[in-house]
Design an enzyme around this catalytic site. Structure first.
Site, PDB file in Angstrom:
ATOM      1  NE  ARG A  34     145.577  45.220 -36.953  1.00 10.80           N
ATOM      2  CZ  ARG A  34     144.365  44.747 -37.228  1.00 10.80           C
ATOM      3  NH1 ARG A  34     143.304  45.490 -37.022  1.00 10.80           N
ATOM      4  NH2 ARG A  34     144.196  43.535 -37.706  1.00 10.80           N
ATOM      5  CG  ASN A  58     141.260  42.685 -29.362  1.00 11.77           C
ATOM      6  OD1 ASN A  58     140.819  41.876 -28.560  1.00 11.77           O
ATOM      7  ND2 ASN A  58     140.867  42.719 -30.628  1.00 11.77           N
ATOM      8  CB  CYS A  77     136.206  38.349 -27.772  1.00 17.10           C
ATOM      9  SG  CYS A  77     137.120  37.931 -29.278  1.00 17.10           S
ATOM     10  CE1 TYR A  99     143.181  36.901 -33.481  1.00 17.36           C
ATOM     11  CE2 TYR A  99     140.883  36.266 -33.194  1.00 17.36           C
ATOM     12  CZ  TYR A  99     141.835  37.221 -33.503  1.00 17.36           C
ATOM     13  OH  TYR A  99     141.448  38.488 -33.853  1.00 17.36           O
TER      14      TYR A  99
END
Length: 437
Positions: A96, A150, A172, A256
């Site tokens: 990540r 994800n 989610c 987001y």
């Protein structure tokens, strides 16, 4: 006859697992879970043991007859499971961090599930989820896959298009987080709030907002025009919206959307954060180290409140609520990722969408909305194109298709920049991308 349910959690050594255990304890009077199998990879063995021991203490303190099993053998864990939940991270937090740092070095947003980072998380994860699905078809063919890994929308669509199983729901915590946020703004109980959701994972909009069945959308939009009233998540820095923009949009954006409607500001903020305090992955790594130190405490037998500092707060509430509703055929309304089936007119029927659904024992039944409003329809379709091409690249291991996916993402400025980032990230993630090498 089988007594009780068997739940298998892949990525069982995750810091989120105590939240999941808490949820199964809370609903145990109606959801008779007898076995929870926590499975992880060899590199996660130590975390699995720490989390597993905490889970056992939680179950013992609650006085519920749930057996906690820990294993590195995925096939053993999957055999005869009723529900399989997935919450794993291929390459762990180190991957990540690369997803965040490499795009930033090229002046592009570096984020876990959006832009280049989202593409590479999908490229690493989709082959693994498809392998899990093949094992499920053999070992637990009647089980439902509840995916929290994800990028949840792309994972769900990959399973629908390329796996032998179709009993999949992507989950989610953004929709439930938005409902919680509205409840706080209006100072009402969360159970009284319902948002009518439609769009894609991390690209979902609230079409309407209800309290006790009465629309309060105008009031909520008016409230969030005040920067002090932003609805966001721990992992996203909210900038606040221009009041005129929000009123014209006339929809509730998700956290987001900051990356798409405020790309320049978010990039500047990420660059500053990376320089001053580290990327989000580095912050999460520190948070996780602190959490696992807490989890080691033999006197701890509850989910510690510090877990809510992670971006996945309310995950267990969403996950266990979904499983409970499916098991009891509750037919309540929840927002999940599922096959479109005509719910959104301008998205292919076989594609995954994130939309409000009636939850039944046969799975989610999407609520038909017709089409998305014109102001957001194009952006949603562009992201769906990105998702489709990304999934194809992940399955085929094709360089050109991966470059196409990277370039059509709205957060990437050109094919040249896309190629530079793609080449660098393919090398950085080489160990987790066997299909490309």
């Amino acid at each position: 006859m089988k007594q009780g349910l068997k739940i298998t959690t892949i990525g069982g050594g995750s810091s989120y697992t105590p939240e999941l255990i808490e949820g199964f304890i809370k609903y145990h009077h109606e959801l008779p879970v007898r076995e929870i199998w926590l499975v992880d990879v060899l590199e996660g063995k130590k975390k699995l043991e720490i989390v597993g021991n905490l889970a056992r203490r939680m179950v013992k303190q609650a006085g519920v007859p749930i057996e906690i099993h820990l294993t590195l053998n995925r096939r053993e864990a999957l055999k005869d499971a009723d529900f399989v939940t997935t919450q794993f991270r291929v390459g762990r937090l180190e991957a990540r961090a690369k997803d965040e740092k490499i795009p930033l070095a090229h002046g592009v947003l570096g984020q876990e599930t959006n832009g280049p980072g989202g593409l590479f998380k999908a490229l690493r994860t989709i082959p693994v989820i498809l392998e899990i699905c093949r094992e499920m078809k053999e070992l637990c063919p009647k089980a439902w896959l509840i995916n929290f890994t994800n990028p949840a929308g792309m994972i769900t669509e990959a399973v629908l298009r390329y796996s032998p199983i179709k009993q999949v729901v992507g989950l989610c915590n953004v929709p439930i987080g938005m409902e919680m946020g509205v409840a706080r703004l209006l100072d009402v109980d969360h159970e009284r709030v319902r948002i009518h959701f439609a769009g894609l994972n991390h690209m979902v909009y609230g079409l309407d907002v209800f309290v006790d069945g009465i629309s309060v959308k105008d009031q909520v939009i008016d409230l969030i025009t005040n920067p002090k009233n932003t609805i966001t998540m721990k992992n996203i820095h909210a900038m606040g919206w221009e009041p005129e923009f929000l009123r014209a949009l006339n929809l509730l954006p998700c956290p987001y959307h900051n990356y798409y409607y405020k790309s320049g500001e978010m990039l500047a903020k990420e660059l500053k954060n990376a320089k001053d305090g580290g990327t989000r992955a580095e912050i999460v790594k520190q948070l996780e180290e602190e959490l696992f130190e807490l989890y080691k405490d033999p006197d701890l037998a509850i989910k510690p409140p510090q877990l809510e500092q992670r971006g996945g707060a309310y995950y267990s509430e969403a996950a266990v609520r979904l499983i409970h509703s499916m098991y009891t055929d509750k037919r309540d309304i929840q927002a999940v990722n599922t096959r479109n089936n005509g719910a959104i007119a301008s998205i292919p029927n076989e594609s995954a969408v994130e939309v409000s659904c009636v939850i039944t024992k046969e799975g989610p039944s999407p609520i038909v909305i017709g089409d998305l409003p014109v102001p957001v329809r194009g952006l949603v379709q562009q992201i769906k194109s990105f998702e489709r091409v990304s999934i194809e690249a992940a399955v085929m291991g094709d360089y050109d298709t991966a470059l196409l996916a990277m370039t059509i993402n709205p957060l990437v400025p050109s094919d040249r920049v896309a190629k530079e980032i793609l080449d660098e990230m393919l090398v950085a993630h080489k160990d987790y991308l066997p299909q490309f090498h």
